[in-house]
Design an enzyme around this catalytic site. Structure first.
Site, short mmCIF file in Angstrom:
data_model
loop_
_atom_site.label_atom_id
_atom_site.label_comp_id
_atom_site.label_asym_id
_atom_site.label_seq_id
_atom_site.Cartn_x
_atom_site.Cartn_y
_atom_site.Cartn_z
N TYR A 12 0.83 -1.21 0.00
CA TYR A 12 0.00 0.00 0.00
C TYR A 12 0.87 1.27 0.00
O TYR A 12 0.37 2.36 -0.31
CB TYR A 12 -0.95 0.06 1.21
CG TYR A 12 -1.93 -1.09 1.33
CD1 TYR A 12 -2.13 -2.00 0.29
CD2 TYR A 12 -2.66 -1.28 2.50
CE1 TYR A 12 -3.02 -3.06 0.42
CE2 TYR A 12 -3.55 -2.34 2.63
CZ TYR A 12 -3.71 -3.23 1.59
OH TYR A 12 -4.59 -4.27 1.73
N LEU A 25 -17.40 -3.65 2.46
CA LEU A 25 -18.50 -2.88 1.86
C LEU A 25 -18.56 -3.16 0.36
O LEU A 25 -19.18 -2.40 -0.39
CB LEU A 25 -18.29 -1.37 2.13
CG LEU A 25 -18.00 -1.00 3.60
CD1 LEU A 25 -17.77 0.50 3.73
CD2 LEU A 25 -19.15 -1.45 4.50
N ILE A 71 -12.64 -4.93 8.23
CA ILE A 71 -11.68 -3.81 8.19
C ILE A 71 -12.06 -2.84 7.07
O ILE A 71 -11.32 -2.66 6.11
CB ILE A 71 -10.24 -4.34 8.00
CG1 ILE A 71 -10.17 -5.39 6.87
CG2 ILE A 71 -9.71 -4.94 9.29
CD1 ILE A 71 -8.73 -5.69 6.41
N ASN A 111 -19.18 3.71 10.22
CA ASN A 111 -18.81 2.30 10.32
C ASN A 111 -18.67 1.87 11.79
O ASN A 111 -19.06 0.75 12.16
CB ASN A 111 -17.52 2.04 9.54
CG ASN A 111 -17.70 2.32 8.06
OD1 ASN A 111 -18.83 2.32 7.56
ND2 ASN A 111 -16.61 2.56 7.35
N1 NAP Z 1 -5.66 -8.77 1.78
C1 NAP Z 1 -6.01 -8.25 0.63
O1 NAP Z 1 -5.63 -8.76 -0.46
C2 NAP Z 1 -6.87 -7.03 0.61
C3 NAP Z 1 -7.54 -6.68 -0.57
C4 NAP Z 1 -8.37 -5.56 -0.53
C5 NAP Z 1 -8.51 -4.83 0.63
N2 NAP Z 1 -7.82 -5.19 1.77
C6 NAP Z 1 -7.96 -4.43 3.04
O2 NAP Z 1 -9.34 -4.26 3.32
C7 NAP Z 1 -9.64 -2.88 3.45
C8 NAP Z 1 -11.05 -2.59 3.02
O3 NAP Z 1 -11.31 -3.00 1.69
P1 NAP Z 1 -11.47 -1.98 0.46
O4 NAP Z 1 -10.69 -0.76 0.72
O5 NAP Z 1 -11.15 -2.79 -0.74
O6 NAP Z 1 -13.04 -1.67 0.37
P2 NAP Z 1 -14.27 -1.36 1.35
O7 NAP Z 1 -13.80 -1.15 2.73
O8 NAP Z 1 -15.28 -2.40 1.07
O9 NAP Z 1 -14.82 -0.01 0.72
C9 NAP Z 1 -14.11 1.18 0.77
C10 NAP Z 1 -14.94 2.24 0.05
O10 NAP Z 1 -16.16 2.48 0.76
C11 NAP Z 1 -16.24 3.85 1.13
N3 NAP Z 1 -16.88 3.91 2.47
C12 NAP Z 1 -16.34 3.58 3.65
N4 NAP Z 1 -17.23 3.70 4.66
C13 NAP Z 1 -18.38 4.15 4.09
C14 NAP Z 1 -19.65 4.46 4.59
N5 NAP Z 1 -19.92 4.33 5.88
N6 NAP Z 1 -20.60 4.89 3.72
C15 NAP Z 1 -20.32 5.00 2.40
N7 NAP Z 1 -19.12 4.69 1.84
C16 NAP Z 1 -18.16 4.27 2.69
C17 NAP Z 1 -14.82 4.36 1.14
O11 NAP Z 1 -14.83 5.75 0.89
P3 NAP Z 1 -13.84 6.79 1.64
O12 NAP Z 1 -12.45 6.25 1.49
O13 NAP Z 1 -14.08 8.04 0.90
O14 NAP Z 1 -14.26 6.87 3.07
C18 NAP Z 1 -14.22 3.58 -0.02
O15 NAP Z 1 -14.55 4.17 -1.25
C19 NAP Z 1 -8.56 -2.24 2.56
O16 NAP Z 1 -8.46 -0.85 2.77
C20 NAP Z 1 -7.36 -3.03 2.97
O17 NAP Z 1 -6.87 -2.60 4.24
C21 NAP Z 1 -7.02 -6.30 1.77
#
Ligand code: NAP
Length: 276
Positions: A53, A192, A230, A242
């Protein structure tokens, strides 16, 4: 700091706070640090980052700036697929600790079973880091049951956690059954569905019924399934929304609606990923 001596003032799954802050694509260093500080001051005690990241230093700054002790935070990072040969595991983890400005992480994941990953070589290197006190727990990510079996053989024990994509549109029933049977924690990434959950009509109806957001419904469903989530959130409004999911209790009808969605919408499927 060993896991036995840690206690968190928030709900946990086997010592891991059930709701953490994701940081993927929180790329602007000042913004990322601010998100982490805001989350910790809101009550979060679990932060998820990864070498790939490029924001470990910003995450470390955010933790240092918060009015919360490092030892009261469950901090997780992930070793990138190019760094999974044993000597690179050790060197790159030391680099991560330096960037994070900490002496240890609570959980170190193998990011994907890909690249230089070889269970018999990679996982003993993780175990050595644990013996040396640089990491508390060994995790894996994007592992399917056959990868988990091989990892368990190589380690002589099941990994503490498997971090995978999971949300109401990808319910991961097989991995949930495996996790229950083998005492592996599941950590839901993209909880999400990277925003897709906000547009699902059934989840939206449940949210309306309880007077909460669709994001909260998804996070409460994961929590009630025994899964740690997360969500990535940048600003204080999403971070707080959240966090409020911890107060939401879904009823049997809501759970049934989600279980009946019958969707398998995967957001992440890179070409180096497993044949899911
Ligand atoms: N191990 C792996 O291979 C892997 C892969 C993917 C992700 N991850 C981890 O998992 C975490 C989460 O997954 P992700 O980032 O892919 O997606 P996510 O958490 O499902 O979604 C993030 C998106 O949702 C928005 N959001 C957050 N809270 C909200 C709410 N209450 N209402 C409306 N929109 C909201 C965020 O916007 P804003 O940013 O504008 O708040 C962002 O655009 C990552 O950040 C990372 O740490 C790990």
């Amino acid at each position: 700091m060993s896991q036995e001596s840690r206690s968190f003032d928030v709900p946990t799954n086997d010592g891991m706070p059930v709701l953490g802050l994701g940081t993927w694509e929180n790329d602007d260093p000042a913004q990322c640090a601010e998100s982490v500080t805001t989350a910790l001051e809101t009550g979060y005690r679990h932060v998820d980052t990864a070498q790939i990241y490029g924001n470990e230093a910003a995450v470390g700054e955010g933790i240092a700036a918060a009015d919360v002790d490092r030892d009261d935070v469950f901090l997780a990072t992930k070793v990138w697929i190019e760094n999974l040969a044993p000597e690179d595991v050790a060197a790159s983890t030391r680099e991560s600790l330096q960037k994070l400005d900490t002496e240890y992480v609570d959980l170190l994941y193998v990011h994907w079973p890909a690249g230089a990953y070889d269970p018999a070589e990679t996982l003993p290197a993780f175990a050595e880091l644990r013996d040396d006190g640089l990491i508390d727990r060994i995790g894996v990510s994007n592992f399917e049951p056959e990868h988990l079996d091989a990892a368990t053989d190589a380690l002589g024990e099941a990994p503490f956690a498997n971090q995978v994509e999971m949300h109401p549109l990808l319910r991961q029933e097989e991995l949930r059954a495996y996790a229950d049977a083998n005492d592996v924690e599941l950590v839901a990434y993209s909880p999400l569905a990277r925003g897709e959950i906000l547009d699902d009509p059934a989840v939206g109806e449940i949210a309306e019924k309880h007077g909460v957001s669709a994001a909260q419904v998804s996070l409460a469903w994961l929590r009630e399934s025994g899964v740690t989530a997360i969500p990535k959130a940048t600003g204080a409004d999403h971070i707080a929304d959240n966090w409020a999911s911890l107060g939401l209790e879904l009823d049997d009808e809501d759970i049934e609606t989600i279980d009946d969605l019958g969707r398998t919408d995967r957001q992440l499927n890179p070409d180096f990923g497993p044949d899911w």
